[in-house]
Every structure is written in structure tokens, then in C-alpha cells.
Design a protein around this motif. Structure first.
Motif, PDB file in Angstrom:
ATOM      1  N   PHE A   8      48.407  40.268  23.266  1.00  0.00           N
ATOM      2  CA  PHE A   8      47.181  40.838  23.813  1.00  0.00           C
ATOM      3  C   PHE A   8      46.067  39.793  23.869  1.00  0.00           C
ATOM      4  N   CYS A   9      45.947  38.973  22.835  1.00  0.00           N
ATOM      5  CA  CYS A   9      44.914  37.937  22.798  1.00  0.00           C
ATOM      6  C   CYS A   9      45.208  36.813  23.791  1.00  0.00           C
ATOM      7  N   ALA A  10      46.463  36.565  24.062  1.00  0.00           N
ATOM      8  CA  ALA A  10      46.837  35.475  24.963  1.00  0.00           C
ATOM      9  C   ALA A  10      46.776  35.873  26.430  1.00  0.00           C
ATOM     10  N   LEU A  11      46.786  37.165  26.729  1.00  0.00           N
ATOM     11  CA  LEU A  11      46.841  37.591  28.128  1.00  0.00           C
ATOM     12  C   LEU A  11      45.650  37.146  28.980  1.00  0.00           C
ATOM     13  N   PRO A  12      44.405  37.339  28.549  1.00  0.00           N
ATOM     14  CA  PRO A  12      43.294  36.934  29.429  1.00  0.00           C
ATOM     15  C   PRO A  12      43.331  35.463  29.835  1.00  0.00           C
ATOM     16  N   PRO A  13      43.489  34.520  28.876  1.00  0.00           N
ATOM     17  CA  PRO A  13      43.545  33.129  29.322  1.00  0.00           C
ATOM     18  C   PRO A  13      44.754  32.840  30.208  1.00  0.00           C
ATOM     19  N   LEU A  14      45.882  33.457  29.907  1.00  0.00           N
ATOM     20  CA  LEU A  14      47.070  33.247  30.742  1.00  0.00           C
ATOM     21  C   LEU A  14      46.856  33.795  32.152  1.00  0.00           C
ATOM     22  N   LEU A  15      46.189  34.941  32.265  1.00  0.00           N
ATOM     23  CA  LEU A  15      45.894  35.522  33.570  1.00  0.00           C
ATOM     24  C   LEU A  15      44.971  34.613  34.370  1.00  0.00           C
ATOM     25  N   ILE A  16      43.959  34.066  33.713  1.00  0.00           N
ATOM     26  CA  ILE A  16      43.028  33.165  34.395  1.00  0.00           C
ATOM     27  C   ILE A  16      43.758  31.918  34.893  1.00  0.00           C
ATOM     28  N   VAL A  17      44.599  31.346  34.060  1.00  0.00           N
ATOM     29  CA  VAL A  17      45.368  30.160  34.456  1.00  0.00           C
ATOM     30  C   VAL A  17      46.317  30.498  35.602  1.00  0.00           C
ATOM     31  N   ALA A  18      47.000  31.640  35.519  1.00  0.00           N
ATOM     32  CA  ALA A  18      47.932  32.044  36.583  1.00  0.00           C
ATOM     33  C   ALA A  18      47.193  32.251  37.904  1.00  0.00           C
ATOM     34  N   LEU A  19      46.044  32.908  37.868  1.00  0.00           N
ATOM     35  CA  LEU A  19      45.255  33.107  39.089  1.00  0.00           C
ATOM     36  C   LEU A  19      44.831  31.771  39.679  1.00  0.00           C
ATOM     37  N   HIS A  20      44.375  30.864  38.827  1.00  0.00           N
ATOM     38  CA  HIS A  20      43.944  29.551  39.306  1.00  0.00           C
ATOM     39  C   HIS A  20      45.104  28.781  39.936  1.00  0.00           C
ATOM     40  N   LEU A  21      46.265  28.822  39.291  1.00  0.00           N
ATOM     41  CA  LEU A  21      47.437  28.127  39.837  1.00  0.00           C
ATOM     42  C   LEU A  21      47.883  28.732  41.170  1.00  0.00           C
ATOM     43  N   ALA A  22      47.625  30.029  41.360  1.00  0.00           N
ATOM     44  CA  ALA A  22      47.994  30.700  42.607  1.00  0.00           C
ATOM     45  C   ALA A  22      46.958  30.456  43.716  1.00  0.00           C
ATOM     46  N   GLY A  23      45.869  29.742  43.405  1.00  0.00           N
ATOM     47  CA  GLY A  23      44.883  29.421  44.429  1.00  0.00           C
ATOM     48  C   GLY A  23      43.617  30.255  44.376  1.00  0.00           C
ATOM     49  N   PHE A  24      43.505  31.146  43.392  1.00  0.00           N
ATOM     50  CA  PHE A  24      42.283  31.922  43.232  1.00  0.00           C
ATOM     51  C   PHE A  24      41.209  31.030  42.610  1.00  0.00           C
ATOM     52  N   ASN A  25      39.937  31.317  42.928  1.00  0.00           N
ATOM     53  CA  ASN A  25      38.827  30.562  42.358  1.00  0.00           C
ATOM     54  C   ASN A  25      37.800  31.514  41.786  1.00  0.00           C
ATOM     55  N   PHE A  26      37.150  31.065  40.730  1.00  0.00           N
ATOM     56  CA  PHE A  26      36.013  31.771  40.162  1.00  0.00           C
ATOM     57  C   PHE A  26      34.784  30.938  40.488  1.00  0.00           C
ATOM     58  N   VAL A  27      33.778  31.555  41.131  1.00  0.00           N
ATOM     59  CA  VAL A  27      32.559  30.835  41.481  1.00  0.00           C
ATOM     60  C   VAL A  27      31.346  31.650  41.063  1.00  0.00           C
ATOM     61  N   VAL A  28      30.245  30.933  40.830  1.00  0.00           N
ATOM     62  CA  VAL A  28      28.978  31.564  40.464  1.00  0.00           C
ATOM     63  C   VAL A  28      27.931  31.095  41.470  1.00  0.00           C
ATOM     64  N   PRO A  29      27.473  31.991  42.371  1.00  0.00           N
ATOM     65  CA  PRO A  29      26.424  31.600  43.316  1.00  0.00           C
ATOM     66  C   PRO A  29      25.110  31.345  42.578  1.00  0.00           C
ATOM     67  N   SER A  42      26.213  36.031  39.913  1.00  0.00           N
ATOM     68  CA  SER A  42      27.380  36.907  39.765  1.00  0.00           C
ATOM     69  C   SER A  42      28.607  36.031  39.525  1.00  0.00           C
ATOM     70  N   LEU A  43      29.663  36.633  39.033  1.00  0.00           N
ATOM     71  CA  LEU A  43      30.956  35.951  38.987  1.00  0.00           C
ATOM     72  C   LEU A  43      31.745  36.483  40.173  1.00  0.00           C
ATOM     73  N   VAL A  44      32.193  35.570  41.036  1.00  0.00           N
ATOM     74  CA  VAL A  44      32.916  35.958  42.249  1.00  0.00           C
ATOM     75  C   VAL A  44      34.339  35.403  42.160  1.00  0.00           C
ATOM     76  N   LEU A  45      35.308  36.274  42.357  1.00  0.00           N
ATOM     77  CA  LEU A  45      36.709  35.863  42.414  1.00  0.00           C
ATOM     78  C   LEU A  45      37.098  35.792  43.878  1.00  0.00           C
ATOM     79  N   THR A  46      37.613  34.631  44.300  1.00  0.00           N
ATOM     80  CA  THR A  46      38.066  34.493  45.687  1.00  0.00           C
ATOM     81  C   THR A  46      39.576  34.323  45.712  1.00  0.00           C
ATOM     82  N   ALA A  47      40.198  34.986  46.676  1.00  0.00           N
ATOM     83  CA  ALA A  47      41.644  34.875  46.886  1.00  0.00           C
ATOM     84  C   ALA A  47      41.906  33.774  47.904  1.00  0.00           C
TER      85      ALA A  47
END
Length: 161
Positions: A8-29, A42-47
Motif C-alpha cells: 500500500f505504501c509503495a503503490l503511489p510512487p510506483l504509480l507515478i513512475v509508471a505514468l511517467h514512463l508511459a508518457g504522462f506528465n505532471f505540470v504546475v501552471p 494547480s497540478l495538471v496530469l497530461t496524457a
């Protein structure tokens, strides 16, 4: 720590890494150009554009080459043979440039207001906390290994002679 809790503790960081490796980005305008749809900080997730095809009406993150390279988050308001026409929702005029499909880094799929500000403020503290935690866990692991090795030497049963 139980296995379930560790997972459970490892899931959030693993999810963030997996999203990033798949080409998703987190940006802050950092500007108000997309308010009110995307508030500043805001925190914006882009696909990635290969997953979500950008089109008119979408908020896109694109690479802009001017006196340097910038990432811009604006809405697609039109399309021409030269590329996408973009505009900030809070701006009176469209951007003077056209964006080619290859310049699109991602399409906004999630906006979480104010979370970006929290991350920007906490980033230095969070980095120090993570480094401390990593050092603590590494030290603990080393101490446990040394103690386990010592205890196995001291308490091994010797065959009776």
C-alpha cells in the motif's frame, strides 16, 4: 511492517513512475492564462498524444521554441494546415504561433486546483525528507545485517564431542 501495508505504501510512487514512463506528465501552471478552467498552481496530469488525440477544445501541453524551450499549457481553439491554433482561456487573443502535432507533449486529463502550489512549496522539504528516510532505511538495513551476522556466530550450536 506487514506485506499489505508495504505494498500500500509503495503503490503511489510506483504509480507515478509508471505514468511517467508511459508518457504522462505532471505540470504546475505558474500563470493565470488558463483560469478559471485551470487555476494557477494547480497540478495538471497530461496524457501522451499517442493515447489521447489532441483536438479543438482540448487543453494541451506543448513545446514552444522561442529564445529557449518552454512548455505551454493552452487550449486548442482551431486547426489550420499549418497546425493548431492555441489560446489561454484568460487571454483576449490567440497565440501568434501555430503548434505542429509533433510539438504536443500531452493533453490535460486531470486538474487538481492548488495541489501544485503545495508541491512547489514542499519540494525542497520533501526532497530532504526522502533523502533522510533513504539514509535511515539504508543504515537500519546495514545495522540489522551486521547484528544478524553477529548473532548467528555467537549462537550457533556446536556438535557435542
Amino acid at each position: 511492517m506487514s506485506v499489505a501495508r508495504a505494498v500500500f505504501c509503495a503503490l503511489p510512487p510506483l504509480l507515478i513512475v509508471a505514468l511517467h514512463l508511459a508518457g504522462f506528465n505532471f505540470v504546475v501552471p505558474l500563470t493565470d492564462s488558463m483560469e478559471p478552467a485551470v487555476p494557477r498552481y494547480s497540478l495538471v496530469l497530461t496524457a501522451p498524444p499517442w493515447l489521447v488525440e489532441p483536438g479543438v477544445g482540448d487543453v494541451v501541453l506543448y513545446r514552444l521554441e522561442l529564445a529557449g524551450t518552454y512548455l505551454v499549457l493552452h487550449r486548442v481553439v482551431g486547426a489550420t494546415e499549418r497546425g493548431f491554433v492555441t489560446k489561454g482561456d484568460n487571454r483576449a487573443f490567440a497565440d501568434p504561433w501555430r503548434i505542429r502535432r509533433g510539438d504536443v507533449v500531452g493533453v490535460a486529463v486531470l486538474v487538481i486546483p492548488w495541489l501544485g502550489l503545495v508541491l512547489l512549496v514542499l519540494r525542497p522539504a520533501a526532497l530532504l525528507a526522502l533523502l533522510w528516510l533513504a539514509a535511515f532505511l539504508l543504515t537500519r538495513r546495514i545495522v540489522e545485517a551486521v547484528l544478524a551476522r553477529r548473532s548467528s556466530r555467537c549462537y550457533t550450536k556446536r556438535p557435542a564431542s
